[in-house]
Design an enzyme around this catalytic site. Structure first.
Site, PDB file in Angstrom:
ATOM      1  N   CYS A  78       0.767  -1.366   0.118  1.00 36.95           N
ATOM      2  CA  CYS A  78       0.234   0.143  -0.157  1.00 36.95           C
ATOM      3  C   CYS A  78       0.781   1.249  -0.012  1.00 36.95           C
ATOM      4  O   CYS A  78       1.627   1.421   0.782  1.00 36.95           O
ATOM      5  CB  CYS A  78      -1.043  -0.070   1.186  1.00 36.95           C
ATOM      6  SG  CYS A  78      -1.851   1.419   1.327  1.00 36.95           S
ATOM      7  N   CYS A  84      -1.271   5.809   6.999  1.00 35.51           N
ATOM      8  CA  CYS A  84      -2.624   5.538   7.258  1.00 35.51           C
ATOM      9  C   CYS A  84      -2.719   4.655   8.623  1.00 35.51           C
ATOM     10  O   CYS A  84      -1.794   3.835   8.845  1.00 35.51           O
ATOM     11  CB  CYS A  84      -3.198   4.710   6.114  1.00 35.51           C
ATOM     12  SG  CYS A  84      -4.864   4.098   6.343  1.00 35.51           S
ATOM     13  N   CYS A  87      -4.331  -0.302   8.863  1.00 34.41           N
ATOM     14  CA  CYS A  87      -3.331  -1.601   8.704  1.00 34.41           C
ATOM     15  C   CYS A  87      -2.418  -1.393   9.453  1.00 34.41           C
ATOM     16  O   CYS A  87      -1.657  -0.304   9.428  1.00 34.41           O
ATOM     17  CB  CYS A  87      -2.892  -2.144   7.374  1.00 34.41           C
ATOM     18  SG  CYS A  87      -4.329  -2.430   6.027  1.00 34.41           S
ATOM     19  N   CYS A 167      -8.229   1.514  -1.427  1.00 42.27           N
ATOM     20  CA  CYS A 167      -7.652   0.819  -0.210  1.00 42.27           C
ATOM     21  C   CYS A 167      -7.598  -0.674  -0.375  1.00 42.27           C
ATOM     22  O   CYS A 167      -8.306  -1.201  -1.067  1.00 42.27           O
ATOM     23  CB  CYS A 167      -8.650   1.142   1.051  1.00 42.27           C
ATOM     24  SG  CYS A 167      -8.375   0.013   2.396  1.00 42.27           S
ATOM     25  N   GLN A 291     -21.033  -8.295   9.510  1.00 45.22           N
ATOM     26  CA  GLN A 291     -19.821  -8.620   9.179  1.00 45.22           C
ATOM     27  C   GLN A 291     -19.019  -8.157   8.028  1.00 45.22           C
ATOM     28  O   GLN A 291     -19.537  -8.499   6.878  1.00 45.22           O
ATOM     29  CB  GLN A 291     -19.198 -10.227   9.615  1.00 45.22           C
ATOM     30  CG  GLN A 291     -19.735 -10.760  10.815  1.00 45.22           C
ATOM     31  CD  GLN A 291     -18.743 -10.671  12.012  1.00 45.22           C
ATOM     32  OE1 GLN A 291     -17.773  -9.925  11.808  1.00 45.22           O
ATOM     33  NE2 GLN A 291     -18.896 -11.291  13.192  1.00 45.22           N
ATOM     34  N   TYR A 320     -26.071 -12.213  22.510  1.00 41.29           N
ATOM     35  CA  TYR A 320     -25.469 -11.190  21.783  1.00 41.29           C
ATOM     36  C   TYR A 320     -25.705 -11.665  20.333  1.00 41.29           C
ATOM     37  O   TYR A 320     -24.776 -11.534  19.547  1.00 41.29           O
ATOM     38  CB  TYR A 320     -23.924 -10.911  22.092  1.00 41.29           C
ATOM     39  CG  TYR A 320     -23.577 -10.906  23.448  1.00 41.29           C
ATOM     40  CD1 TYR A 320     -23.906  -9.498  24.194  1.00 41.29           C
ATOM     41  CD2 TYR A 320     -23.209 -11.765  24.272  1.00 41.29           C
ATOM     42  CE1 TYR A 320     -23.255  -9.443  25.647  1.00 41.29           C
ATOM     43  CE2 TYR A 320     -22.762 -11.734  25.630  1.00 41.29           C
ATOM     44  CZ  TYR A 320     -22.844 -10.546  26.125  1.00 41.29           C
ATOM     45  OH  TYR A 320     -22.443 -10.640  27.616  1.00 41.29           O
ATOM     46  N   ASP A 389     -21.255 -14.500  21.497  1.00 39.05           N
ATOM     47  CA  ASP A 389     -20.201 -13.824  20.750  1.00 39.05           C
ATOM     48  C   ASP A 389     -20.438 -12.341  21.303  1.00 39.05           C
ATOM     49  O   ASP A 389     -21.080 -11.345  20.801  1.00 39.05           O
ATOM     50  CB  ASP A 389     -20.857 -13.650  19.423  1.00 39.05           C
ATOM     51  CG  ASP A 389     -20.049 -13.102  18.353  1.00 39.05           C
ATOM     52  OD1 ASP A 389     -18.967 -12.707  18.874  1.00 39.05           O
ATOM     53  OD2 ASP A 389     -20.577 -13.073  17.307  1.00 39.05           O
ATOM     54  N   CYS A 416     -14.000 -11.400  19.664  1.00 37.42           N
ATOM     55  CA  CYS A 416     -13.162 -10.726  19.024  1.00 37.42           C
ATOM     56  C   CYS A 416     -12.025 -10.128  19.731  1.00 37.42           C
ATOM     57  O   CYS A 416     -11.217  -9.079  19.235  1.00 37.42           O
ATOM     58  CB  CYS A 416     -13.993  -9.470  18.592  1.00 37.42           C
ATOM     59  SG  CYS A 416     -14.926  -8.445  19.505  1.00 37.42           S
TER      60      CYS A 416
END
Length: 460
Positions: A78, A84, A87, A167, A291, A320, A389, A416
């Site tokens: 990139c 940025c 990432c 992107c 998602q 959840y 979740d 997550c």
């Protein structure tokens, strides 16, 4: 070394060897045991750093020169990667990223969860065949520079917008639409919102893309409800992009970093676009939680379904549940599924998605999981399997207590955040469960985020 006396000084240069990565992707070097965190450094590399900040128990540094490179170091493809903040790991080979994420999960399970990794199987991270162009949602801030509009991502640790045409982790279709909408707005004299002055109009452009259906939604997030040149802008967008099925305006007139305001209205087309994950179709509105990497979502949910070990006779609770994504996967194999979610609009979406797919054995309730599920338990409703979740903060203590009281045969924990997963697994293990295996899944390649699915069984 005294705890009060760091063995390094600010603005001094040091030669170091990097031995690890933080969960945010910074290289970790140590001088006399004192950790220094340095961006863009990788384990097994030797280099020169300049110390930029010294805190009580750690320091930050800047990489000046690399003497010996890691075999996993690559050139980030990139062009704006260094500026940025989207990432963090493009300079690490994809194989290296997958190994890093597995190691990160193992470390927190051992340190925070107190789990014996000789007994708990942590599998290699499930990655993508092509870890690029995976994000199906772009939401970019809009600003002004030299009289023109810019739309892109915020620079690291700032609110300066980096204008970008492409992107590399976004669906290319989203990038095309964002840039076209920016140009159309500019041509029609639209002014960007200025967060410092709280003036201007266009705050964000959001684009949603159905990976399977190819349907697209455009959302204008604006400071006020008016919309100058609305018809011209809509016509120019829809003529250029026939896949656009929905154009929506969200009004947010507050001084806030939160993207969405309370009011949303459809300007043109449908309220929803549709997409599929596996055999399940989902209706997606402007504010639906869906998602952003559907390909890996299927990998994640297939693993959750495998760990639930359903035979068609089980009652399942999905805490959840959001818009019912996991619930509807589970309902295909369970006797019945009960989902709970605090956001009323998400529950409406979940009910609509169940109807859309002809699924009649899934029911949904609005409320906090830690309140509703204990109430269900008091009423005599039990589950054979509980799937959780939770958000990044993990499960509420009262929900964990209810799981321990209810004693389902299996708990499937989708996470997550490996840190809160480890904390909650420790609680469940103390209460009579055994963690059998944990599967990391790479939902967000080139970032430091990692999702996990853990299977727990009740000890007999």
């Amino acid at each position: 070394m005294s705890k009060l006396q760091a063995p390094i000084m600010k603005n001094e240069y040091y030669d170091v060897t990097f031995e690890d990565l933080t969960h945010e992707g910074a290289g970790v070097a140590k001088i006399e045991g004192f950790p220094i965190f340095v961006e863009n450094a990788l384990p097994d590399e030797r280099g020169k750093i300049k110390v930029t900040k010294v805190k009580k128990g750690f320091a930050f540094g800047r990489l000046i020169e690399i003497y010996e490179e890691s075999e996993n170091r690559i050139e980030a493809p990139c062009p704006i990667y260094a500026q940025c903040g989207g990432c963090q790991l493009q300079h690490l080979s994809y194989e290296g990223q997958l190994s890093f994420k597995k190691k990160q999960v193992e470390q927190v399970l051992a340190r925070i969860g107190k789990l014996d990794l000789n007994k708990v199987k942590v599998h290699p991270t499930l990655g993508m065949n092509d870890p690029w162009s995976y994000r199906n949602k772009a939401q970019v801030p809009v600003g002004e520079r030299e009289g023109g509009l810019v739309a892109g991502f915020y620079q690291k640790r700032s609110h300066d917008i980096i204008d970008m045409e492409r992107c590399l982790i976004q669906q290319a279709e989203n990038d095309d639409v964002v840039q076209a909408v920016k140009r159309i707005c500019e041509k029609n004299g639209i002014r960007a919102y200025n967060e410092e002055k709280h003036k201007g109009w266009l705050r964000h452009i959001m684009v949603r893309y159905g990976l399977v259906t190819k349907e697209m939604m455009i959302v204008f997030v604006t400071k006020t409800a008016d919309f100058q040149h609305k018809q011209e802008i809509i016509t120019q967008i829809t003529e250029q992009f026939p896949n656009v099925k929905s154009i929506v305006q969200n009004i947010n007139n507050k001084r806030t970093n939160v993207i969405f305001g309370e009011e949303t209205k459809v300007l043109w087309g449908e309220e929803y676009i549709y997409d599929k994950i596996g055999d399940v179709t989902f209706a997606i509105s402007a504010r639906s939680f869906y998602q952003v990497n559907p390909e890996q979502t299927k990998v994640l949910y297939d693993k959750a379904l495998e760990y639930a070990e359903l035979t068609g006779k089980e009652s399942v609770i999905d805490a959840y549940c959001g818009i019912g994504t996991i619930s509807l996967f589970l309902a295909q194999k369970a006797k019945n599924v009960f989902g709970v979610e605090i956001v009323p609009e998400a529950i409406e979406d979940a009910k609509r998605n169940a109807e859309l797919n002809g699924i009649t054995n899934a029911e949904f309730a609005v409320g906090e999981a830690e309140v509703v599920i204990p109430e269900w338990y008091k009423q005599g409703n039990k589950a054979d399997v509980i799937v959780v979740d939770p958000p990044r903060k993990g499960c509420d203590e009262s929900l964990l207590k209810t799981i321990l009281d209810m004693k389902p045969n299996r708990v499937v924990y989708v996470s997550c955040n490996p840190g809160t997963l480890a904390r909650d697994l420790h609680v469940l293990e103390q209460g009579g469960y055994e963690t059998v295996e944990v599967q990391p899944v790479d939902m967000f390649p080139h970032t430091t985020h990692v999702e996990c699915v853990a299977q727990l069984v009740l000890k007999v």
